[in-house]
Each structure stands twice: as C-alpha cells, then as structure tokens.
Design an enzyme around this catalytic site. Structure first.
Site, PDB file in Angstrom:
ATOM      1  N   GLU A 163       0.323   4.951   3.838  1.00 56.97           N
ATOM      2  CA  GLU A 163       0.964   3.617   3.916  1.00 56.97           C
ATOM      3  C   GLU A 163       2.929   3.208   4.105  1.00 56.97           C
ATOM      4  O   GLU A 163       3.045   3.361   3.509  1.00 56.97           O
ATOM      5  CB  GLU A 163       0.797   2.698   3.747  1.00 56.97           C
ATOM      6  CG  GLU A 163       0.421   0.852   3.697  1.00 56.97           C
ATOM      7  CD  GLU A 163      -0.606   1.166   5.416  1.00 56.97           C
ATOM      8  OE1 GLU A 163      -1.082   1.678   5.585  1.00 56.97           O
ATOM      9  OE2 GLU A 163       0.547   0.970   6.473  1.00 56.97           O
ATOM     10  N   LYS A 222       6.657  10.141   2.892  1.00 53.71           N
ATOM     11  CA  LYS A 222       6.562   8.443   2.658  1.00 53.71           C
ATOM     12  C   LYS A 222       7.677   8.149   1.978  1.00 53.71           C
ATOM     13  O   LYS A 222       8.213   7.528   1.249  1.00 53.71           O
ATOM     14  CB  LYS A 222       5.141   8.436   1.445  1.00 53.71           C
ATOM     15  CG  LYS A 222       4.913   7.103   0.411  1.00 53.71           C
ATOM     16  CD  LYS A 222       4.817   5.866   1.938  1.00 53.71           C
ATOM     17  CE  LYS A 222       4.931   4.776   0.943  1.00 53.71           C
ATOM     18  NZ  LYS A 222       5.178   3.322   1.537  1.00 53.71           N
ATOM     19  N   CYS A 278       7.780  -0.730  -4.929  1.00 56.07           N
ATOM     20  CA  CYS A 278       7.749   0.863  -3.927  1.00 56.07           C
ATOM     21  C   CYS A 278       8.573   1.533  -4.121  1.00 56.07           C
ATOM     22  O   CYS A 278       8.919   2.529  -4.305  1.00 56.07           O
ATOM     23  CB  CYS A 278       7.659   0.436  -2.764  1.00 56.07           C
ATOM     24  SG  CYS A 278       5.419   0.344  -2.116  1.00 56.07           S
TER      25      CYS A 278
END
Ligand code: UDX
Ligand code: UDX
Length: 465
Positions: A163, A222, A278
C-alpha cells in the site's frame, strides 16, 4: 481470471480499514469483510456515530456510511471470513522488533505468521493470499511454506500488493493512485492470481496504472519507495541547517532545485523532521536486510537518512534551549501540534514526541494543543519512551483543548504540525498573552517572518536565519 464474490482483510487498521472501504465502494458486487482481533477497534468501525471511526481520514466516513452493512462488514469472526473468501488480504502490523535478533531494525513478523497459520488451518477451498502489510523482501516464501506445509491440501497463491497511501490523503490516494503494484509468481497460476487481483483495481483505475512484477520486486519496491521519499526530506532538511548559517532561504532553494524536472518539486518541504509509522520502520528494515546480506555500504548509506532526521529534531530542540538563554527549566513552552503531520490523528514516530522529551529532560513545562490528538495518546507516546515516570510526564506536560488557554504567560511557542488552523489564529492576541520577549519556533514554515516580526515576535523559521 477467477470470479471474486468475497474478500476478507485481516487487520482493520490505518491501511486495512480505508483500503477495504474503497474497494467495497468501487466493487458493489463483492462482499468485503474486514476482521480484527481487537474487539474495541471493530466496535469503533461499527459505531453508528461515524465520527467515532478509529481512523480519521477526510472522505472515509462518507464511504463507510454508503457501504457499511451492504457489502462492507467489520467483525471479529476471523475464521468464518477466511473460510468464505476467495481473496484474503493480510494487513496486520509489522512493527520494528523490540527484542532478540534484529532488535530495533528488523520487522516483527509474528502477527503475519499467526495469520498465515490461521489461514492454513481454516481454508478448505483454494485461496489467493495478498500481502498488504509492508514486509521484508522474500517474506512471501515464508508464508508459502507455512501455508503449504500446514494447509488442508488446498492451493494457495501468494501475491504482494503493498500500500502506498499516505495518511491524511488515504481516500484520495486509493481512488486516484499513481500506481498499484501486484507481485506474484511467474507461473500460469501466479499470473491468473495477479490478473484476478488486477480486475479488482480495474473497477476504478486505468489498466496502465496496475503494475505486475515478480513477488520480490514488489516487496522490495515498497521499502525502497519509502526510503526514497524519506531521503528527500532528510536531504532538504540537511540543507535547511546550511541555509540558517548562510542567510540562504530553504524555500527558495527548494523551488530552484524542484523546478528541475529530473528532481521534481514534491517532498522538498523542510521541516522539523519526518514521522509516521512507515518511513523510519521501512528504512531500518532496509538497513537490516542489507546488513544481513553483508552489504554494509548499502546499509550505511540508508541509515544516514534516519541519522539526519534525528539530528534535525535534536537541533530544533537545542535551538529552543539556546535561544531561551540556555535554560528552559520551569519555562512554559507551548506545542502547537502533536500529530506527525496535518489531517490525521496518527502520532506514530511524530517529531513532537522526541522534541518534547528533550525539553522535558531540561525541566521545561510543556502545554500541548492538537486539534485531533487526545491527551491519552500524547501521554502514551511519552510514557513509551520510559525516559521518566508517567507521573513526572503528567506533572511537566499538560494537554489543552483550547489553544488560547495554552499561550497565557508562555515563554515560547513551537509549531510541530502544519495544521491549517494555526495560520488563521489572531497572533496579535497571542502576542499580548505571552511573556516578553515572545518566542515562536516554526518547525513547519507555516507563518510569515515579516508579519510575525512586525507583530513583535522573536520568530525562528526552520531553514532561514
Ligand atoms: C499496517 C502495517 O503495520 C504496515 O507495515 C504497513 O505499512 C501497513 O499496514 P497499519 O494498518 O497502519 O499498518 O497498522 P495498524 O493500524 O496497527 O493495524 C493493524 C491491525 O491488525 C490492528 O488493528 C491489529 O489489531 C490487527 N491485527 C494484528 C489482527 O487483527 N490480527 C493479528 O494477528 C495482529
Ligand atoms: C508515507 C508514504 O508517503 C506512503 O506512500 C506510504 O504508504 C506510507 O508512508 P505517511 O507516513 O502517511 O505516508 O505520510 P507522508 O505524507 O509521506 O509524510 C511522512 C512524513 O514526512 C511526515 O512527518 C511529513 O510531515 C514529512 N514530510 C513530508 C516532510 O517533512 N516534508 C515533505 O516535503 C514531505
């Protein structure tokens, strides 16, 4: 390509919740069930008052209102949802390990493994298992081995579908994604699984934005995407320190380099430092993976991004202490903002936490105002550091719900989050309420130097002298 009737997502968090809500809103023929082991979190998702949803994201409550109870469901009935679904997303938290090998760097995969073992135990029909959580490269092979060795002989296809939504803009990022990344095995069944998941996103995104790769490239992309974004922030923050010593202006430098199409203008806003769940976690993960392959130069290179971020936070706190005559003991310092950025109630790794901790070590008295973050959350963030006792944190730091109450007799104000409402305040009134000289430390370059100095403030703006 398989027909999909039911989707299950394990993990109703900041990623799982909004992502599944958007999928449900764009795919009315598919039933989407979001499951979580945390009953309180599920109750919040099912709360009739949509202002109590566990995740604050502009546009989210309207989508939940439209789909919840129709083809979008939130429940703790994990096994039933797994059993009935053709596609199962794993979106559980993969925090940085706090114990054992890789402590402070590696991703903790215990929840992911628990999910895989549960899926293997329950599944009686073929499943497509999708990694939505950010996972170290090659995790898919671990999940595959768990599923194949403990499953009921059913066939599993593992896909990586990281995501890229940013908090505060999650719904917009999902509905208008630059790209969706789907990594899977380069086998006929792997391709079929990739096409099946692609068909979900193709309900609202043009095909050319749905990228298919092998599973490792997707897992690694990612981590690398977040590392590159964080690197831009640390790079412009490094230059902000130079600007403060040379009378250059970081905003002019950002514009001058950002207009070069090879550089681009986004993510060049100098700040008090990046936060969020993140960036730091994924870079630490990248550093750990590089070291585990003996690529120490690669690891050192990326670790510098975090070292620079810690330096930016530290020098912001030190500047407040030195500017306030080298002591903040017993002085009232107001924090405008605690969230790691505007338009979210998320405080994970927020710069405000470390800066408050540094000033409390100097016995400052801090008063915090944030439009979306609760006192409970703020104290939990500080207590987690264990620098001092929870009682001491509550003695030295108070949280208010009205910013004007906070500034009365304050020595200084520090702006830590770029909430728009701060720009609209009557700074004239604030000036009258503060002790003199009235110091403002703007860690988000929110206000105008000329205007603030004209109002009488001693105003410091990150990235200019
Ligand atoms: C998650 C991952 O943590 C992160 O690596 C990735 O980048 C994005 O997805 P997030 O959604 O922000 O991030 O995590 P969080 O908000 O903590 O939600 C995870 C949810 O999973 C929690 O609600 C937790 O209760 C739930 N969970 C965890 C389960 O339902 N089962 C488990 O076994 C473990
Ligand atoms: C990030 C990535 O953007 C997203 O793609 C990924 O899925 C999850 O991690 P998020 O952490 O929600 O999203 O926020 P982001 O908007 O990227 O900001 C991260 C931090 O960098 C924030 O603290 C923000 O204030 C800071 N930042 C960002 C800057 O200081 N300057 C900038 O120019 C941009």
């Amino acid at each position: 390509m398989k027909k999909v009737n039911k989707i299950c997502c394990i993990g109703a968090g900041y990623v799982g919740g909004p992502t599944m809500s958007v999928i449900a809103s764009q795919c009315p023929e598919i039933t989407v069930t979001v499951v979580d082991i945390n009953q309180a979190r599920i109750d919040q998702w099912n709360d009739s008052n949509l202002d109590n949803l566990p995740v604050y994201e502009p546009g989210l409550k309207e989508i939940v209102e439209k789909t919840r109870g129709k083809n979008l469901f939130f429940t703790t009935e994990v096994d039933k949802a797994i059993d009935e679904a053709e596609i199962i997303f794993i979106s559980v938290n993969t925090p940085t390990k706090t114990y054992g090998k890789g402590k402070g760097q590696a991703a903790d995969l215990k929840f992911v493994e628990l999910c895989a073992r549960n899926i293997a135990k329950i599944a009686k029909t073929d499943k497509i298992v999708v990694e939505k959580s950010t996972l170290p490269v090659r995790t898919a092979s671990a999940i595959k081995s768990i599923l194949e060795n403990t499953g009921n002989g059913v066939k599993f296809e593992i896909l990586s579908n990281p995501e890229f939504l940013a908090e505060g803009t999650a719904v917009e990022d999902l509905l208008n994604a630059d790209r969706v990344l789907i990594g899977g095995d380069e086998t006929p069944s792997g391709q079929e699984a990739k096409d099946t998941l692609s068909s979900i996103y193709a309900h609202w995104l043009p095909k050319e934005r749905i990228l298919q790769t092998n599973v490792w490239s997707s897992e690694l992309s990612k981590l690398v995407a977040n590392a590159f974004l964080a690197q831009r922030v640390s790079s412009i923050n490094a230059i902000s320190a130079l600007c403060e010593r040379t009378d250059a202006n970081i905003a002019e430098v950002s514009r001058a380099i950002g207009t070069d199409s090879r550089i681009g203008s986004k993510f060049l806003n100098a700040s008090v430092g990046f936060g969020g769940s993140c960036f730091q976690k994924d870079i630490l993960n990248l550093v750990y993976i590089s070291r585990s392959f003996g690529l120490n130069e690669v690891a050192d290179y990326w670790e510098q991004v975090i070292i620079m971020n810690d330096y930016q936070k530290r020098r912001f706190a030190e500047n407040i202490i030195s500017t306030l005559y080298n002591t903040v003991s017993g002085k009232k310092i107001v924090f405008f903002g605690w969230a790691f950025k505007k338009d979210t109630n998320d405080t994970r790794e927020s710069a405000a936490i470390d800066i408050a901790d540094a000033l409390l070590e100097e016995k400052a008295e801090i008063v915090v105002y944030d439009p979306k973050v609760s006192a409970e959350r703020i104290y939990a963030d500080l207590d987690y550091l264990e620098t001092r006792s929870p009682e001491e944190n509550r003695r030295l730091l108070t949280v208010v719900t009205n910013p004007m109450d906070a500034v009365q007799d304050a020595h200084a104000i520090a702006i830590l989050t770029e909430w728009d409402e701060f720009k609209g305040y009557s700074w004239e009134t604030i000036f009258t309420k503060m002790l003199k000289p009235a110091f403002v430390f703007d860690g988000r370059r929110l206000l105008s130097q000329q205007e603030m100095e004209a109002k009488g403030f001693q105003y410091y703006k990150i990235g200019q002298s």
